[in-house]
Design a protein around this motif. Structure first.
Motif, PDB file in Angstrom:
ATOM      1  N   ILE A  72      46.550  26.238  -3.120  1.00  0.00           N
ATOM      2  CA  ILE A  72      46.059  26.604  -4.690  1.00  0.00           C
ATOM      3  C   ILE A  72      46.822  25.082  -5.395  1.00  0.00           C
ATOM      4  O   ILE A  72      47.777  24.549  -5.172  1.00  0.00           O
ATOM      5  N   TYR A  74      47.616  23.322  -8.645  1.00  0.00           N
ATOM      6  CA  TYR A  74      48.088  23.457  -9.850  1.00  0.00           C
ATOM      7  C   TYR A  74      47.917  22.380 -10.791  1.00  0.00           C
ATOM      8  O   TYR A  74      48.115  21.340 -10.675  1.00  0.00           O
ATOM      9  N   THR A 107      55.031  28.638 -13.487  1.00  0.00           N
ATOM     10  CA  THR A 107      53.797  28.536 -12.845  1.00  0.00           C
ATOM     11  C   THR A 107      53.168  29.607 -13.519  1.00  0.00           C
ATOM     12  O   THR A 107      53.563  30.648 -13.557  1.00  0.00           O
ATOM     13  N   THR A 109      48.868  31.632 -12.282  1.00  0.00           N
ATOM     14  CA  THR A 109      47.556  31.382 -11.560  1.00  0.00           C
ATOM     15  C   THR A 109      46.669  32.483 -12.173  1.00  0.00           C
ATOM     16  O   THR A 109      46.983  33.637 -12.578  1.00  0.00           O
ATOM     17  N   ILE A 117      40.662  30.502  -7.476  1.00  0.00           N
ATOM     18  CA  ILE A 117      41.995  30.492  -8.225  1.00  0.00           C
ATOM     19  C   ILE A 117      42.560  29.221  -8.743  1.00  0.00           C
ATOM     20  O   ILE A 117      42.347  27.892  -8.249  1.00  0.00           O
ATOM     21  N   GLY A 119      45.761  27.254 -10.395  1.00  0.00           N
ATOM     22  CA  GLY A 119      46.973  27.241 -10.762  1.00  0.00           C
ATOM     23  C   GLY A 119      47.321  26.305 -11.981  1.00  0.00           C
ATOM     24  O   GLY A 119      46.584  25.367 -12.270  1.00  0.00           O
TER      25      GLY A 119
END
Length: 130
Positions: A72, A74, A107, A109, A117, A119
């Motif tokens: 993922i 971010y 964080t 998601t 996905i 993030g």
């Protein structure tokens, strides 16, 4: 001669690519979601510059379901709750609501309309270095 890994071999993250089955709709959605217009726009690839990092969209003929959560990316934000809610208002679905992962780090998601996905991270301790 190849330099040792710790000197120059890995330069840092450059591109995160999301596969979509409707490139034009995804281009419009990502433009609104990230607040940035693409700098590169072709039928085979759309590229956005997000704070010096590339977010790319590539067309896929069929939905690749389910999409993986093994890796993922971010994207840094200043206000995680507001950013998270903005993505939801644009049609993303929640995968994980904002939560504290230690210190001031937060964080979250979301899943875009194509199953990718995205993030989000608030990390006041991280700075970009050359």
């Amino acid at each position: 001669m190849i330099p040792p890994m710790n000197q120059t071999a890995i330069l840092g993250l450059r591109t995160t690519i999301y596969k979509v089955n409707d490139l034009n709709k995804a281009k419009m959605w990502y433009t609104e979601a990230f607040g940035v217009s693409p700098y590169f726009d072709e039928p085979y690839y759309v590229g956005f510059n997000i704070g010096g990092y590339e977010l790319g969209l590539q067309p896929e003929e069929i939905d690749a379901s389910p999409k993986t959560a093994n890796v993922i990316s971010y994207w840094g934000v200043n206000h995680i709750q507001q950013s998270y809610e903005n993505f939801l208002q644009l049609g993303a679905t929640s995968q994980e609501a904002p939560f504290n992962v230690g210190g001031e780090l937060m964080t979250a998601t979301v899943i875009d309309p194509w199953g990718n996905i995205i993030g989000l991270i608030y990390n006041p301790d991280f700075t970009i270095t050359a």
